[in-house]
Write an enzyme that holds these catalytic residues in place. Sequence first.
Site, mmCIF file in Angstrom:
data_model
loop_
_atom_site.group_PDB
_atom_site.id
_atom_site.type_symbol
_atom_site.label_atom_id
_atom_site.label_comp_id
_atom_site.label_asym_id
_atom_site.label_seq_id
_atom_site.Cartn_x
_atom_site.Cartn_y
_atom_site.Cartn_z
ATOM 1 N N THR A 143 0.818 -1.210 0.000
ATOM 2 C CA THR A 143 0.000 0.000 0.000
ATOM 3 C C THR A 143 0.856 1.265 0.000
ATOM 4 O OG1 THR A 143 -1.577 1.297 1.306
ATOM 5 C CG2 THR A 143 -0.135 -0.156 2.532
ATOM 6 N N ARG A 186 -4.511 3.502 13.938
ATOM 7 C CA ARG A 186 -4.623 3.656 12.488
ATOM 8 C C ARG A 186 -3.429 3.020 11.774
ATOM 9 N NH1 ARG A 186 -6.571 6.625 7.841
ATOM 10 N NH2 ARG A 186 -5.157 5.980 6.184
ATOM 11 N N TYR A 189 -2.208 -1.130 10.238
ATOM 12 C CA TYR A 189 -2.234 -1.647 8.855
ATOM 13 C C TYR A 189 -0.917 -1.354 8.146
ATOM 14 C CZ TYR A 189 -3.755 -1.321 3.851
ATOM 15 O OH TYR A 189 -3.893 -1.416 2.482
ATOM 16 N N LYS A 193 1.878 -4.075 6.877
ATOM 17 C CA LYS A 193 2.260 -4.114 5.453
ATOM 18 C C LYS A 193 3.763 -3.854 5.317
ATOM 19 C CE LYS A 193 -1.601 -4.235 2.684
ATOM 20 N NZ LYS A 193 -1.987 -5.405 1.880
ATOM 21 N N TRP A 219 -6.644 3.488 -5.767
ATOM 22 C CA TRP A 219 -7.290 2.991 -6.994
ATOM 23 C C TRP A 219 -8.789 3.011 -6.749
ATOM 24 C CZ3 TRP A 219 -4.262 -2.081 -8.670
ATOM 25 C CH2 TRP A 219 -2.882 -1.796 -8.704
ATOM 26 N N TYR A 335 -14.636 7.678 12.994
ATOM 27 C CA TYR A 335 -13.848 6.438 13.022
ATOM 28 C C TYR A 335 -13.597 5.891 14.421
ATOM 29 C CZ TYR A 335 -12.391 7.100 8.089
ATOM 30 O OH TYR A 335 -12.344 7.232 6.723
HETATM 31 P P1 NAD Z 1 -10.852 -5.835 -1.264
HETATM 32 O O1 NAD Z 1 -11.208 -5.843 0.164
HETATM 33 O O2 NAD Z 1 -11.917 -5.497 -2.239
HETATM 34 O O3 NAD Z 1 -10.227 -7.243 -1.683
HETATM 35 C C1 NAD Z 1 -9.544 -8.096 -0.810
HETATM 36 C C2 NAD Z 1 -10.109 -9.505 -1.003
HETATM 37 O O4 NAD Z 1 -9.340 -10.419 -0.199
HETATM 38 C C3 NAD Z 1 -11.568 -9.621 -0.539
HETATM 39 O O5 NAD Z 1 -12.375 -10.160 -1.570
HETATM 40 C C4 NAD Z 1 -11.495 -10.573 0.653
HETATM 41 O O6 NAD Z 1 -12.618 -11.434 0.757
HETATM 42 C C5 NAD Z 1 -10.225 -11.366 0.354
HETATM 43 N N1 NAD Z 1 -9.643 -11.940 1.566
HETATM 44 C C6 NAD Z 1 -9.301 -11.277 2.709
HETATM 45 N N2 NAD Z 1 -8.843 -12.155 3.620
HETATM 46 C C7 NAD Z 1 -8.890 -13.383 3.061
HETATM 47 C C8 NAD Z 1 -8.554 -14.681 3.520
HETATM 48 N N3 NAD Z 1 -8.100 -14.883 4.767
HETATM 49 N N4 NAD Z 1 -8.712 -15.720 2.680
HETATM 50 C C9 NAD Z 1 -9.208 -15.532 1.425
HETATM 51 N N5 NAD Z 1 -9.541 -14.318 0.930
HETATM 52 C C10 NAD Z 1 -9.387 -13.259 1.749
HETATM 53 O O7 NAD Z 1 -9.622 -4.801 -1.435
HETATM 54 P P2 NAD Z 1 -8.871 -4.274 -2.748
HETATM 55 O O8 NAD Z 1 -9.099 -2.817 -2.841
HETATM 56 O O9 NAD Z 1 -9.170 -5.140 -3.900
HETATM 57 O O10 NAD Z 1 -7.345 -4.454 -2.295
HETATM 58 C C11 NAD Z 1 -6.536 -5.554 -2.654
HETATM 59 C C12 NAD Z 1 -5.124 -5.360 -2.090
HETATM 60 O O11 NAD Z 1 -4.584 -4.105 -2.512
HETATM 61 C C13 NAD Z 1 -5.053 -5.363 -0.568
HETATM 62 O O12 NAD Z 1 -3.888 -6.042 -0.161
HETATM 63 C C14 NAD Z 1 -4.935 -3.896 -0.205
HETATM 64 O O13 NAD Z 1 -4.227 -3.711 1.015
HETATM 65 C C15 NAD Z 1 -4.162 -3.351 -1.394
HETATM 66 N N6 NAD Z 1 -4.437 -1.913 -1.595
HETATM 67 C C16 NAD Z 1 -5.519 -1.463 -2.310
HETATM 68 C C17 NAD Z 1 -5.718 -0.099 -2.475
HETATM 69 C C18 NAD Z 1 -6.812 0.472 -3.324
HETATM 70 O O14 NAD Z 1 -6.702 1.625 -3.697
HETATM 71 N N7 NAD Z 1 -7.863 -0.254 -3.681
HETATM 72 C C19 NAD Z 1 -4.856 0.813 -1.886
HETATM 73 C C20 NAD Z 1 -3.794 0.332 -1.130
HETATM 74 C C21 NAD Z 1 -3.596 -1.032 -1.007
HETATM 75 N N1 UDP Z 2 -13.061 10.404 4.451
HETATM 76 C C1 UDP Z 2 -14.017 11.402 4.629
HETATM 77 N N2 UDP Z 2 -15.348 11.048 4.647
HETATM 78 C C2 UDP Z 2 -15.778 9.776 4.456
HETATM 79 C C3 UDP Z 2 -14.801 8.761 4.260
HETATM 80 C C4 UDP Z 2 -13.455 9.115 4.257
HETATM 81 O O1 UDP Z 2 -13.679 12.586 4.812
HETATM 82 O O2 UDP Z 2 -16.993 9.545 4.454
HETATM 83 C C5 UDP Z 2 -11.613 10.777 4.366
HETATM 84 C C6 UDP Z 2 -10.651 10.010 5.258
HETATM 85 O O3 UDP Z 2 -10.588 10.596 6.543
HETATM 86 C C7 UDP Z 2 -9.350 10.123 4.488
HETATM 87 C C8 UDP Z 2 -9.795 10.117 3.019
HETATM 88 O O4 UDP Z 2 -11.179 10.464 3.042
HETATM 89 O O5 UDP Z 2 -8.735 11.372 4.761
HETATM 90 C C9 UDP Z 2 -9.580 8.816 2.270
HETATM 91 O O6 UDP Z 2 -10.167 7.771 2.952
HETATM 92 P P1 UDP Z 2 -10.205 6.254 2.461
HETATM 93 O O7 UDP Z 2 -11.108 5.508 3.373
HETATM 94 O O8 UDP Z 2 -10.535 6.162 1.020
HETATM 95 O O9 UDP Z 2 -8.739 5.652 2.667
HETATM 96 P P2 UDP Z 2 -7.241 6.174 2.754
HETATM 97 O O10 UDP Z 2 -6.938 6.954 1.514
HETATM 98 O O11 UDP Z 2 -7.118 7.020 3.988
HETATM 99 O O12 UDP Z 2 -6.466 4.922 2.852
#
Ligand code: NAD
Ligand code: UDP
Length: 393
Positions: A143, A186, A189, A193, A219, A335
């Site tokens: 992340t 907070r 995580y 990671k 994303w 939160y």
């Molecule tokens: P998401 O929660 O939609 O997907 C995670 C999936 O993992 C879920 O479907 C969940 O059921 C599965 N999972 C969790 N624990 C499990 C377990 N013990 N066994 C089997 N499956 C399990 O989240 P996402 O946005 O798709 O994120 C995917 C990865 O990318 C994560 O590692 C997250 O930390 C990282 N990430 C995503 C973003 C973003 O912008 N979306 C940002 C930073 C990091």
């Molecule tokens: N946030 C907000 N209102 C909401 C949800 C989130 O102001 O209803 C803010 C949160 O405090 C953070 C930012 O939006 O500053 C992005 O939050 P997100 O949950 O997407 O994850 P982050 O980017 O912090 O991992």
Amino acid sequence: AAASSSRSDLDGKPIKAMTICMIGAGGFIGSHLCEKLMSETPHTVLALDVYSDKIRHLLDDAGTAAGHPWAGRIHFHRINIKHDSRLEGLIKMSDLTINLAAICTPADYNTRPLDTIYSNFIDALPVVKYCSENGKRLIHFSTCEIYGKTIGSFLPKDHPLRQDPEFYVLKEDVSPCIFGPIEKQRWSYACAKQLIERLIYAEGAENGLEFTIVRPFNWIGPRMDFIPGIDGPSEGVPRVLACFSNNLLRGEPLKLVDGGQSQRTFVYIKDAIEAVLLMIENPARANGHIFNVGNPNNEVTVKQLAEMMSEVYAKVSGERAREVPTVDVSSKEFYGEGYDDSDKRIPDMTIINKQLGWNPKTSLWDLLESTLTYQHRTYAEAIKKAIAKPIAS
Ligand code: NAD
Ligand code: UDP
């Protein structure tokens, strides 16, 4: 066309079909990656998750894909990696493992810190171990939160160096990881990671593990998280895109945590998936690297995001925008105890540019337009019904 043998990598070599063990394939990113792999490549996916709703459209009733053009190339395995002895066998059957599984919604970090740490560190350990022991390649999802706060955030508010990119741009091989104190849970995580990144890096250095680490920078797009009370718990708090979508769908003001002054850069999921596909298909260029994947051109404060989403939603839904679109709420109220925030997240793009030639394309306005069109089409009717007929308690 998908299985055509003419596809080649960035160095002009033909790409061979591979088998990919994708853990967390049923989530937001996983669902888009599965779609991409099925429609544009010849690769086979062993899709592991506890949920399959978001990839159901790719599967048949048996969890395979009979009747689709990609029949026989995706197999769903309902597995919780915390305790399932099938995991090692599935990794051994594959050429590449992609680990997406994680608890990754900020509302959980301070309220369920144990689950967060176990999910992001302990549960990822066997995956790393099996890849290392069996000589399998690993793409692990970390992340941008690993960077924590910017160096500039510790300078006085009006200090000129705050404007200097040296004090805020986040670089994979240079920037430190700066987290708050332990009582600010907070950071549970980010810290988990960080330790799994260090472990993977050490497996590479000491045992020759072929790895790539991805650091996503916000994303966003269709199928992200859930809408509370519709396809997720009514009291659940998803990430900001789904929180604001929910408010807009219900005609409520958008809640700005601590004034919405934090800054984020948002990248369209479909742009980001292109980067992941390049990593998958160019191992010689991706192995041993940590990649930021984000869009430095799409920076806004959370308050600006709320305003833009309100405007875009009015356009795509045909409903009139609210006069007071936002309301302030304290982070403690929203939160709970132990919340803290990243101030600013601008990804440096040098490494991914040099290794993979990747650049994001979609502007924030355009990605919000397609995403909110999806949200409106998918949820507006269900929300109307839920509002008209509250569930008996
Ligand atoms: P998401 O929660 O939609 O997907 C995670 C999936 O993992 C879920 O479907 C969940 O059921 C599965 N999972 C969790 N624990 C499990 C377990 N013990 N066994 C089997 N499956 C399990 O989240 P996402 O946005 O798709 O994120 C995917 C990865 O990318 C994560 O590692 C997250 O930390 C990282 N990430 C995503 C973003 C973003 O912008 N979306 C940002 C930073 C990091
Ligand atoms: N946030 C907000 N209102 C909401 C949800 C989130 O102001 O209803 C803010 C949160 O405090 C953070 C930012 O939006 O500053 C992005 O939050 P997100 O949950 O997407 O994850 P982050 O980017 O912090 O991992």
